[in-house]
Design a protein around this motif. Structure first.
Motif, PDB file in Angstrom:
ATOM      1  N   GLY A  85       0.771  -1.241   0.000  1.00  0.00           N
ATOM      2  CA  GLY A  85       0.000   0.000   0.000  1.00  0.00           C
ATOM      3  C   GLY A  85       0.797   1.283   0.000  1.00  0.00           C
ATOM      4  O   GLY A  85       0.215   2.375   0.028  1.00  0.00           O
ATOM      5  N   GLY A  86       2.122   1.177   0.000  1.00  0.00           N
ATOM      6  CA  GLY A  86       2.956   2.365  -0.071  1.00  0.00           C
ATOM      7  C   GLY A  86       2.799   3.308   1.105  1.00  0.00           C
ATOM      8  O   GLY A  86       2.483   2.904   2.228  1.00  0.00           O
ATOM      9  N   ILE A  87       2.969   4.583   0.844  1.00  0.00           N
ATOM     10  CA  ILE A  87       2.962   5.616   1.885  1.00  0.00           C
ATOM     11  C   ILE A  87       1.620   5.667   2.614  1.00  0.00           C
ATOM     12  O   ILE A  87       1.566   5.881   3.833  1.00  0.00           O
ATOM     13  N   TYR A  88       0.532   5.450   1.893  1.00  0.00           N
ATOM     14  CA  TYR A  88      -0.797   5.569   2.497  1.00  0.00           C
ATOM     15  C   TYR A  88      -1.059   4.452   3.515  1.00  0.00           C
ATOM     16  O   TYR A  88      -1.638   4.698   4.581  1.00  0.00           O
ATOM     17  N   LEU A  89      -0.625   3.251   3.198  1.00  0.00           N
ATOM     18  CA  LEU A  89      -0.810   2.144   4.136  1.00  0.00           C
ATOM     19  C   LEU A  89       0.128   2.298   5.332  1.00  0.00           C
ATOM     20  O   LEU A  89      -0.253   1.985   6.460  1.00  0.00           O
ATOM     21  N   VAL A  90       1.328   2.798   5.094  1.00  0.00           N
ATOM     22  CA  VAL A  90       2.276   3.043   6.195  1.00  0.00           C
ATOM     23  C   VAL A  90       1.672   4.030   7.185  1.00  0.00           C
ATOM     24  O   VAL A  90       1.679   3.799   8.405  1.00  0.00           O
ATOM     25  N   LEU A  91       1.131   5.126   6.683  1.00  0.00           N
ATOM     26  CA  LEU A  91       0.537   6.141   7.555  1.00  0.00           C
ATOM     27  C   LEU A  91      -0.694   5.599   8.285  1.00  0.00           C
ATOM     28  O   LEU A  91      -0.913   5.913   9.463  1.00  0.00           O
ATOM     29  N   PHE A  92      -1.486   4.793   7.598  1.00  0.00           N
ATOM     30  CA  PHE A  92      -2.667   4.214   8.239  1.00  0.00           C
ATOM     31  C   PHE A  92      -2.266   3.289   9.385  1.00  0.00           C
ATOM     32  O   PHE A  92      -2.898   3.291  10.447  1.00  0.00           O
ATOM     33  N   ILE A  93      -1.226   2.488   9.167  1.00  0.00           N
ATOM     34  CA  ILE A  93      -0.772   1.564  10.207  1.00  0.00           C
ATOM     35  C   ILE A  93      -0.272   2.322  11.427  1.00  0.00           C
ATOM     36  O   ILE A  93      -0.557   1.940  12.567  1.00  0.00           O
ATOM     37  N   ILE A  94       0.452   3.401  11.208  1.00  0.00           N
ATOM     38  CA  ILE A  94       0.954   4.206  12.327  1.00  0.00           C
ATOM     39  C   ILE A  94      -0.225   4.780  13.119  1.00  0.00           C
ATOM     40  O   ILE A  94      -0.206   4.805  14.354  1.00  0.00           O
ATOM     41  N   PHE A  95      -1.240   5.237  12.414  1.00  0.00           N
ATOM     42  CA  PHE A  95      -2.444   5.734  13.085  1.00  0.00           C
ATOM     43  C   PHE A  95      -3.153   4.617  13.839  1.00  0.00           C
ATOM     44  O   PHE A  95      -3.564   4.776  14.984  1.00  0.00           O
ATOM     45  N   ALA A  96      -3.281   3.457  13.182  1.00  0.00           N
ATOM     46  CA  ALA A  96      -4.035   2.344  13.761  1.00  0.00           C
ATOM     47  C   ALA A  96      -3.392   1.803  15.023  1.00  0.00           C
ATOM     48  O   ALA A  96      -4.079   1.314  15.920  1.00  0.00           O
ATOM     49  N   GLU A  97      -2.064   1.891  15.118  1.00  0.00           N
ATOM     50  CA  GLU A  97      -1.371   1.354  16.298  1.00  0.00           C
ATOM     51  C   GLU A  97      -1.817   2.023  17.588  1.00  0.00           C
ATOM     52  O   GLU A  97      -1.793   1.403  18.643  1.00  0.00           O
ATOM     53  N   THR A  98      -2.202   3.295  17.502  1.00  0.00           N
ATOM     54  CA  THR A  98      -2.643   3.992  18.714  1.00  0.00           C
ATOM     55  C   THR A  98      -4.071   4.515  18.611  1.00  0.00           C
ATOM     56  O   THR A  98      -4.744   4.670  19.622  1.00  0.00           O
ATOM     57  N   GLY A  99      -4.528   4.791  17.394  1.00  0.00           N
ATOM     58  CA  GLY A  99      -5.867   5.330  17.226  1.00  0.00           C
ATOM     59  C   GLY A  99      -6.950   4.269  17.199  1.00  0.00           C
ATOM     60  O   GLY A  99      -8.106   4.552  17.492  1.00  0.00           O
ATOM     61  N   LEU A 100      -6.565   3.038  16.847  1.00  0.00           N
ATOM     62  CA  LEU A 100      -7.516   1.937  16.793  1.00  0.00           C
ATOM     63  C   LEU A 100      -7.084   0.870  17.797  1.00  0.00           C
ATOM     64  O   LEU A 100      -5.929   0.473  17.834  1.00  0.00           O
ATOM     65  N   PHE A 101      -8.028   0.408  18.573  1.00  0.00           N
ATOM     66  CA  PHE A 101      -7.727  -0.527  19.659  1.00  0.00           C
ATOM     67  C   PHE A 101      -7.081  -1.814  19.157  1.00  0.00           C
ATOM     68  O   PHE A 101      -6.319  -2.459  19.870  1.00  0.00           O
ATOM     69  N   GLY A 137      -6.832   7.828  20.647  1.00  0.00           N
ATOM     70  CA  GLY A 137      -6.774   6.854  21.728  1.00  0.00           C
ATOM     71  C   GLY A 137      -7.095   7.472  23.074  1.00  0.00           C
ATOM     72  O   GLY A 137      -7.827   6.892  23.885  1.00  0.00           O
ATOM     73  N   TYR A 138      -6.569   8.674  23.305  1.00  0.00           N
ATOM     74  CA  TYR A 138      -6.845   9.401  24.557  1.00  0.00           C
ATOM     75  C   TYR A 138      -8.327   9.746  24.662  1.00  0.00           C
ATOM     76  O   TYR A 138      -8.945   9.588  25.722  1.00  0.00           O
ATOM     77  N   TRP A 139      -8.901  10.214  23.551  1.00  0.00           N
ATOM     78  CA  TRP A 139     -10.331  10.579  23.529  1.00  0.00           C
ATOM     79  C   TRP A 139     -11.188   9.359  23.851  1.00  0.00           C
ATOM     80  O   TRP A 139     -12.140   9.455  24.631  1.00  0.00           O
ATOM     81  N   PHE A 140     -10.846   8.219  23.252  1.00  0.00           N
ATOM     82  CA  PHE A 140     -11.602   6.997  23.503  1.00  0.00           C
ATOM     83  C   PHE A 140     -11.520   6.606  24.983  1.00  0.00           C
ATOM     84  O   PHE A 140     -12.523   6.237  25.599  1.00  0.00           O
ATOM     85  N   GLY A 141     -10.326   6.689  25.543  1.00  0.00           N
ATOM     86  CA  GLY A 141     -10.151   6.359  26.948  1.00  0.00           C
ATOM     87  C   GLY A 141     -10.911   7.300  27.862  1.00  0.00           C
ATOM     88  O   GLY A 141     -11.510   6.880  28.861  1.00  0.00           O
ATOM     89  N   LYS A 142     -10.921   8.582  27.513  1.00  0.00           N
ATOM     90  CA  LYS A 142     -11.611   9.570  28.339  1.00  0.00           C
ATOM     91  C   LYS A 142     -13.115   9.356  28.312  1.00  0.00           C
ATOM     92  O   LYS A 142     -13.801   9.544  29.324  1.00  0.00           O
ATOM     93  N   LYS A 143     -13.637   8.968  27.156  1.00  0.00           N
ATOM     94  CA  LYS A 143     -15.070   8.724  27.040  1.00  0.00           C
ATOM     95  C   LYS A 143     -15.503   7.463  27.778  1.00  0.00           C
ATOM     96  O   LYS A 143     -16.601   7.402  28.339  1.00  0.00           O
ATOM     97  N   SER A 144     -14.646   6.457  27.777  1.00  0.00           N
ATOM     98  CA  SER A 144     -14.991   5.196  28.433  1.00  0.00           C
ATOM     99  C   SER A 144     -14.616   5.188  29.910  1.00  0.00           C
ATOM    100  O   SER A 144     -15.047   4.309  30.659  1.00  0.00           O
ATOM    101  N   GLY A 145     -13.822   6.167  30.345  1.00  0.00           N
ATOM    102  CA  GLY A 145     -13.368   6.223  31.728  1.00  0.00           C
ATOM    103  C   GLY A 145     -14.473   6.225  32.770  1.00  0.00           C
ATOM    104  O   GLY A 145     -14.451   5.424  33.709  1.00  0.00           O
ATOM    105  N   PRO A 146     -15.471   7.115  32.654  1.00  0.00           N
ATOM    106  CA  PRO A 146     -16.554   7.157  33.655  1.00  0.00           C
ATOM    107  C   PRO A 146     -17.263   5.814  33.817  1.00  0.00           C
ATOM    108  O   PRO A 146     -17.626   5.424  34.930  1.00  0.00           O
TER     109      PRO A 146
END
Length: 225
Positions: free
Chosen positions: A19-35, A88-97
């Protein structure tokens, strides 16, 4: 794709060529942005992306300067890494309560959240930066930071520092070590990807496993006294 094998999923070169540059960037995002991104090869992917920096950047813009190619790639990765951590932080903050109001079970203990909060209050900045360089931890660190309500401004600052340090260090290292090995030792790292992956795994997970093993051993010794 008829030659696909499951072993390719841990080979960072597979993602770069797929996937080239686009897949590389998606994977970097997914490592922390997606559970579910914890299984992806972040460190070795960045190191190898440094080797393929020219090919990756030329997918979006042609830059003659070798240094600028590496600089732009590192900048794009760091930006995506920052965004991923914020999600990832936003998800944690929403699920925290919900977690704070949840009753204890065999698996879930509320006291762990309070212990995590104390840890982030004392070492939050360092924990966020260090987690960037540790597989699995970099996936869950931003989520936990959000759950324990770590100060948003403080988190954002260390998120930026950690993402820039991680992306620039690994990408620049991959690019220039490749040149050093090729020009001085006539050793092509592109032909020995499995060695890169193995070294990156040992470097990133070795210290964690070492600490966990000896901590457990020390605990067993204390209990035997």
């Amino acid at each position: 794709m008829h030659d696909f094998s499951w072993g390719q999923l841990v080979n960072p070169e597979f993602y770069i060529k797929l996937g080239g540059i686009y897949l590389v960037l998606f994977i970097i995002f997914a490592e922390t942005g997606l559970f579910a991104g914890f299984f992806l090869p972040g460190d070795s992917l960045l190191f190898l992306s440094g080797i393929y920096s020219k090919e990756l950047i030329q997918e979006i813009v042609f830059i003659k300067s070798d240094f600028l190619n590496v600089l732009l790639l590192s900048s794009l990765v760091s930006i995506v890494g920052i965004i991923g951590n914020e999600v990832g932080y936003w998800f944690g903050k929403k699920s925290g309560p919900y977690l704070y109001n949840r009753k204890d079970t065999i698996i879930f203990k509320k006291r762990y959240l309070f212990q995590a909060k104390d840890f982030y209050d004392k070492h939050g900045g360092g924990a966020i930066i260090l987690a960037r360089f540790l597989p699995i931890l970099r996936t869950f660190a931003p989520i936990i930071a959000g759950i324990v309500q770590m100060n948003k401004g403080k988190y954002f600052l260390y998120n930026i520092i950690g993402s820039i340090a991680w992306s620039f260090l690994l990408i620049f290292s991959g690019h220039y070590l490749y040149k050093i090995f090729l020009n001085n030792l006539d050793f092509d790292l592109k032909k020995h990807i499995e060695i890169i992956v193995l070294i990156m795994v040992l470097v990133t997970t070795g210290p964690v496993l070492f600490k966990l093993f000896f901590k457990k051993k020390e605990g067993e010794d204390d209990n035997s006294i």
